[in-house]
Design an enzyme around this catalytic site. Structure first.
Site, PDB file in Angstrom:
ATOM      1  N   ASP A  15       0.841  -1.198   0.000  1.00 32.98           N
ATOM      2  CA  ASP A  15       0.000   0.000   0.000  1.00 32.98           C
ATOM      3  C   ASP A  15       0.874   1.246   0.000  1.00 32.98           C
ATOM      4  O   ASP A  15       0.940   1.999   0.978  1.00 32.98           O
ATOM      5  CB  ASP A  15      -0.941  -0.021   1.205  1.00 32.98           C
ATOM      6  CG  ASP A  15      -1.908  -1.186   1.150  1.00 32.98           C
ATOM      7  OD1 ASP A  15      -2.303  -1.577   0.036  1.00 32.98           O
ATOM      8  OD2 ASP A  15      -2.274  -1.716   2.220  1.00 32.98           O
ATOM      9  N   ASP A  66      -5.210  -7.047  -6.619  1.00 30.40           N
ATOM     10  CA  ASP A  66      -6.474  -6.843  -5.899  1.00 30.40           C
ATOM     11  C   ASP A  66      -7.231  -5.661  -6.494  1.00 30.40           C
ATOM     12  O   ASP A  66      -7.206  -4.553  -5.959  1.00 30.40           O
ATOM     13  CB  ASP A  66      -6.161  -6.608  -4.415  1.00 30.40           C
ATOM     14  CG  ASP A  66      -7.425  -6.574  -3.565  1.00 30.40           C
ATOM     15  OD1 ASP A  66      -8.463  -7.076  -4.020  1.00 30.40           O
ATOM     16  OD2 ASP A  66      -7.362  -6.039  -2.441  1.00 30.40           O
ATOM     17  N   HIS A  70     -15.975  -5.515 -10.884  1.00 30.85           N
ATOM     18  CA  HIS A  70     -17.424  -5.621 -10.673  1.00 30.85           C
ATOM     19  C   HIS A  70     -18.114  -4.857 -11.795  1.00 30.85           C
ATOM     20  O   HIS A  70     -18.163  -3.628 -11.794  1.00 30.85           O
ATOM     21  CB  HIS A  70     -17.805  -5.035  -9.310  1.00 30.85           C
ATOM     22  CG  HIS A  70     -19.215  -5.319  -8.913  1.00 30.85           C
ATOM     23  ND1 HIS A  70     -19.703  -5.009  -7.667  1.00 30.85           N
ATOM     24  CD2 HIS A  70     -20.253  -5.889  -9.576  1.00 30.85           C
ATOM     25  CE1 HIS A  70     -20.976  -5.367  -7.578  1.00 30.85           C
ATOM     26  NE2 HIS A  70     -21.329  -5.889  -8.728  1.00 30.85           N
ATOM     27  N   ASP A  71     -18.659  -5.610 -12.755  1.00 36.07           N
ATOM     28  CA  ASP A  71     -19.317  -4.990 -13.902  1.00 36.07           C
ATOM     29  C   ASP A  71     -20.170  -6.061 -14.576  1.00 36.07           C
ATOM     30  O   ASP A  71     -20.313  -7.160 -14.047  1.00 36.07           O
ATOM     31  CB  ASP A  71     -18.264  -4.416 -14.862  1.00 36.07           C
ATOM     32  CG  ASP A  71     -18.747  -3.169 -15.583  1.00 36.07           C
ATOM     33  OD1 ASP A  71     -19.862  -3.219 -16.147  1.00 36.07           O
ATOM     34  OD2 ASP A  71     -18.029  -2.159 -15.597  1.00 36.07           O
ATOM     35  N   ILE A  72     -20.706  -5.754 -15.739  1.00 42.58           N
ATOM     36  CA  ILE A  72     -21.466  -6.771 -16.448  1.00 42.58           C
ATOM     37  C   ILE A  72     -20.513  -7.894 -16.847  1.00 42.58           C
ATOM     38  O   ILE A  72     -19.299  -7.671 -16.997  1.00 42.58           O
ATOM     39  CB  ILE A  72     -22.199  -6.186 -17.672  1.00 42.58           C
ATOM     40  CG1 ILE A  72     -21.206  -5.644 -18.696  1.00 42.58           C
ATOM     41  CG2 ILE A  72     -23.173  -5.092 -17.233  1.00 42.58           C
ATOM     42  CD1 ILE A  72     -21.856  -5.217 -19.992  1.00 42.58           C
ATOM     43  N   PRO A  73     -21.022  -9.133 -16.996  1.00 42.34           N
ATOM     44  CA  PRO A  73     -20.140 -10.277 -17.230  1.00 42.34           C
ATOM     45  C   PRO A  73     -19.150 -10.111 -18.374  1.00 42.34           C
ATOM     46  O   PRO A  73     -17.957 -10.443 -18.233  1.00 42.34           O
ATOM     47  CB  PRO A  73     -21.127 -11.419 -17.508  1.00 42.34           C
ATOM     48  CG  PRO A  73     -22.335 -11.053 -16.700  1.00 42.34           C
ATOM     49  CD  PRO A  73     -22.432  -9.559 -16.817  1.00 42.34           C
ATOM     50  N   ASN A  74     -19.584  -9.616 -19.505  1.00 41.77           N
ATOM     51  CA  ASN A  74     -18.682  -9.499 -20.656  1.00 41.77           C
ATOM     52  C   ASN A  74     -17.556  -8.506 -20.395  1.00 41.77           C
ATOM     53  O   ASN A  74     -16.404  -8.740 -20.772  1.00 41.77           O
ATOM     54  CB  ASN A  74     -19.475  -9.083 -21.899  1.00 41.77           C
ATOM     55  CG  ASN A  74     -18.614  -9.103 -23.147  1.00 41.77           C
ATOM     56  OD1 ASN A  74     -18.113 -10.144 -23.561  1.00 41.77           O
ATOM     57  ND2 ASN A  74     -18.426  -7.938 -23.752  1.00 41.77           N
ATOM     58  N   ARG A 188      -4.381  -8.166  12.347  1.00 49.76           N
ATOM     59  CA  ARG A 188      -3.711  -7.207  13.218  1.00 49.76           C
ATOM     60  C   ARG A 188      -3.009  -7.945  14.354  1.00 49.76           C
ATOM     61  O   ARG A 188      -3.489  -8.986  14.828  1.00 49.76           O
ATOM     62  CB  ARG A 188      -4.715  -6.199  13.801  1.00 49.76           C
ATOM     63  CG  ARG A 188      -5.257  -5.220  12.772  1.00 49.76           C
ATOM     64  CD  ARG A 188      -4.187  -4.270  12.288  1.00 49.76           C
ATOM     65  NE  ARG A 188      -4.696  -3.272  11.363  1.00 49.76           N
ATOM     66  CZ  ARG A 188      -4.704  -3.392  10.045  1.00 49.76           C
ATOM     67  NH1 ARG A 188      -4.239  -4.498   9.491  1.00 49.76           N
ATOM     68  NH2 ARG A 188      -5.164  -2.431   9.287  1.00 49.76           N
ATOM     69  N   GLN A 197     -10.204  -0.934   9.894  1.00 47.22           N
ATOM     70  CA  GLN A 197     -10.751  -2.284   9.824  1.00 47.22           C
ATOM     71  C   GLN A 197     -11.730  -2.522  10.971  1.00 47.22           C
ATOM     72  O   GLN A 197     -11.528  -2.037  12.087  1.00 47.22           O
ATOM     73  CB  GLN A 197      -9.610  -3.318   9.899  1.00 47.22           C
ATOM     74  CG  GLN A 197      -8.567  -3.172   8.800  1.00 47.22           C
ATOM     75  CD  GLN A 197      -9.036  -3.728   7.466  1.00 47.22           C
ATOM     76  OE1 GLN A 197     -10.189  -4.109   7.313  1.00 47.22           O
ATOM     77  NE2 GLN A 197      -8.156  -3.774   6.497  1.00 47.22           N
ATOM     78  N   ARG A 218       0.134  -2.855   6.905  1.00 46.26           N
ATOM     79  CA  ARG A 218       0.740  -1.979   7.904  1.00 46.26           C
ATOM     80  C   ARG A 218       1.481  -2.700   9.027  1.00 46.26           C
ATOM     81  O   ARG A 218       2.535  -2.205   9.471  1.00 46.26           O
ATOM     82  CB  ARG A 218      -0.341  -1.047   8.473  1.00 46.26           C
ATOM     83  CG  ARG A 218      -0.760   0.009   7.465  1.00 46.26           C
ATOM     84  CD  ARG A 218      -2.019   0.769   7.859  1.00 46.26           C
ATOM     85  NE  ARG A 218      -3.229  -0.010   7.578  1.00 46.26           N
ATOM     86  CZ  ARG A 218      -4.445   0.526   7.495  1.00 46.26           C
ATOM     87  NH1 ARG A 218      -4.614   1.821   7.670  1.00 46.26           N
ATOM     88  NH2 ARG A 218      -5.490  -0.228   7.228  1.00 46.26           N
TER      89      ARG A 218
END
Length: 244
Positions: A15, A66, A70-74, A188, A197, A218
């Site tokens: 990060d 990572d 996340h969207d439409i399948p195609n 942690r 978190q 971290r």
């Protein structure tokens, strides 16, 4: 348990805001020794781009990309196809995208060096608590019920595992299969600040619950001696596994 899981159970979250900071951190490992498993998320990926990721892979790093697609399948399938050319080991999609989307993601993972990139489904973020789940996101029921439902959907879709908190690992394994990967963030150390978190566990408790991989940023990257912090946690995990 696979050899890879046994030897490299810690995935270090890089990060960092850019390549210079990430490379300074990675220099804690000598060029000729075994490289750690690293996670590259939005912040770093958007700065360094695909070529930097591919170069780290060439240097011998196992890589968890990572990006939580996340969207439409195609659309997701096309994104996965492009990303799989980097040769990374893990890639995340949101399980909330549904079965068709996850199936397309698995189908689009092009084999690299004989081994296809593994697709992991994100159940619920470890920053999400019961209040947020019910009142803000609008999902009814308990956190455990939601995570299990998403994990089972991911399992039925053919993905290789899920991202879940250590609090849900045991239930995920019981409701899917022992071989279904449980990759656990929100780790942690005892006495440390949980920061943003909500559903956190210690390395030992996550391993005892059955987690295959622990994602840690971290607690390693912000220590005075990151390499020693990594080795200390790795030793703790090895002891916990021997005792199981």
């Amino acid at each position: 348990m696979s050899k890879t899981t046994t030897e490299h159970p810690i995935i270090i979250a890089l990060d960092f805001p850019g390549a210079p900071q990430a490379e300074i951190f990675l220099n804690h490992w000598d060029k000729n020794e075994a490289k750690p498993f690293i996670k590259i998320g939005y912040q770093l990926f958007f700065q360094v781009g695909p070529s930097w990721v591919a170069k780290r892979k060439e240097e011998g790093y196992s890589i968890f990309l990572d990006l939580k697609l996340h969207d439409i399948p195609n659309t997701v399938a096309k994104g996965v196809e492009s990303l799989s050319r980097l040769g990374v080991d893990f890639l995340t999609v949101h399980a909330g995208g549904g079965q068709a989307m996850m199936q397309k993601a698995v189908e689009a993972a092009i084999p690299s060096a004989g081994s296809p990139m593994k697709i992991l489904g994100v159940t619920q973020l470890t920053s999400t608590d019961q209040q947020v789940l019910n009142k803000e996101i609008g999902i009814q029921g308990s956190m455990e019920e939601t995570v299990i439902r998403y994990a089972q959907l991911a399992y039925q879709s053919g993905v290789h595992g899920v991202i879940c908190s250590g609090q849900e690992v045991k239930m995920v394994k019981q409701s899917t299969a022992p071989s279904f990967l449980a990759v656990t963030p929100g780790i942690r150390l005892i006495g440390s600040d949980t920061q943003d978190q909500k559903r956190v566990v210690t390395p030992r408790s996550a391993i005892e619950a059955g987690a295959d991989y622990l994602v840690m940023g971290r607690p390693i990257t912000q220590q005075k001696d990151p390499r020693q912090a990594y080795e200390n946690i790795l030793n703790e995990i090895r002891h916990a596994r021997r005792e199981q």
